[in-house]
Design an enzyme around this catalytic site. Structure first.
Site, PDB file in Angstrom:
ATOM      1  N   GLU A   1      -3.153   1.014  -6.737  1.00 28.31           N
ATOM      2  CA  GLU A   1      -2.150   0.035  -7.115  1.00 28.31           C
ATOM      3  C   GLU A   1      -1.822   0.259  -8.587  1.00 28.31           C
ATOM      4  OE1 GLU A   1       0.634  -1.626  -6.589  1.00 28.31           O
ATOM      5  OE2 GLU A   1      -0.473  -2.172  -4.762  1.00 28.31           O
TER       6      GLU A   1
ATOM      7  N   CYS B   1       0.870  -1.173   0.000  1.00 27.14           N
ATOM      8  CA  CYS B   1       0.000   0.000   0.000  1.00 27.14           C
ATOM      9  C   CYS B   1       0.902   1.216   0.000  1.00 27.14           C
ATOM     10  CB  CYS B   1      -0.919  -0.002   1.220  1.00 27.14           C
ATOM     11  SG  CYS B   1      -2.046   1.412   1.270  1.00 27.14           S
TER      12      CYS B   1
END
Length: 218
Positions: free
Chosen positions: A102, A2
């Site tokens: 992402e 993350c």
């Protein structure tokens, strides 16, 4: 992993979500491009909503850049890692997020960003750990988001994802409901998340604005 996320909830909504008392110095919201080393919102044990630097700094660092930038802590073996083992035992917390980013790559090597949210539209609560760091009497709270193996949905984008906790599990992770937090370190169940392509403008850590999370036009 993350490495970037968005938070759009107002401060009072975050405080209500976690039944937490908000501090007076919380970061501005909305922020559609939260980056490492930014101050972020963190709900701690004792139900306080506070600001911490994203990027845990181990106590033995003489300066913030003395070693790797620890924005994530891998769930696997976290209790044995010197930088994390005391924090995961004593200083667990929650990081609110509206969604996270992402990246994949196309055949030319260009980075293609994706925005990932809960399918039910609810905000996310990401498992995290924190550590005070400082020298000469000045202390700075710092935080790392815990990650785990990607579930079936996210695996097509990346092999890692943040640990996303359901409200029923928040007291256990925060240490308010006895032992057993270790069992929470798996990924979100399949079917929990959705994702869509977004504008490559978010590739820049200086990019701002709600357009960053909107689906990319075909």
């Amino acid at each position: 992993m993350c490495g970037r996320f968005a938070i759009t909830l107002p401060h009072d909504a975050m405080a209500q979500l976690f039944d937490a008392l908000p501090a007076n110095d919380l970061p501005e919201v909305p922020n559609y491009n939260v980056c490492p080393t930014d101050p972020i919102h963190v709900a701690t044990a004792g139900r306080r909503l506070v600001s911490m630097r994203w990027g845990l700094i181990p106590s033995w660092y003489e300066a913030p850049n003395d070693g790797p930038l620890l924005i994530n802590a891998r769930a696997e073996g976290i209790e044995h890692k010197a930088a994390f083992r005391q924090a995961v035992r004593e200083r667990r917390c929650l990081v609110p997020a509206s969604g996270f980013y992402e990246w994949t790559k196309d055949t030319d090597g260009n980075r293609l960003p994706w925005y990932i949210t809960r399918r039910d539209g609810a905000p996310m609560a990401l498992a995290a750990i924190w550590q005070d760091w400082g020298r000469e009497g000045e202390r700075q709270p710092t935080v790392a988001i815990v990650t785990t193996a990607a579930n079936a949905e996210i695996l097509s984008l990346h092999n890692r994802m943040p640990v996303i906790l359901e409200p029923v599990d928040w007291p256990l992770w925060l240490g308010e409901a006895g032992p057993g937090a270790a069992r929470l370190l798996g990924g979100a169940p399949d079917g929990t998340l959705d994702y869509h392509r977004v504008d490559p403008a978010v590739n820049s850590n200086r990019a701002r604005g709600p357009h960053l999370v909107e689906p990319l036009a075909a």
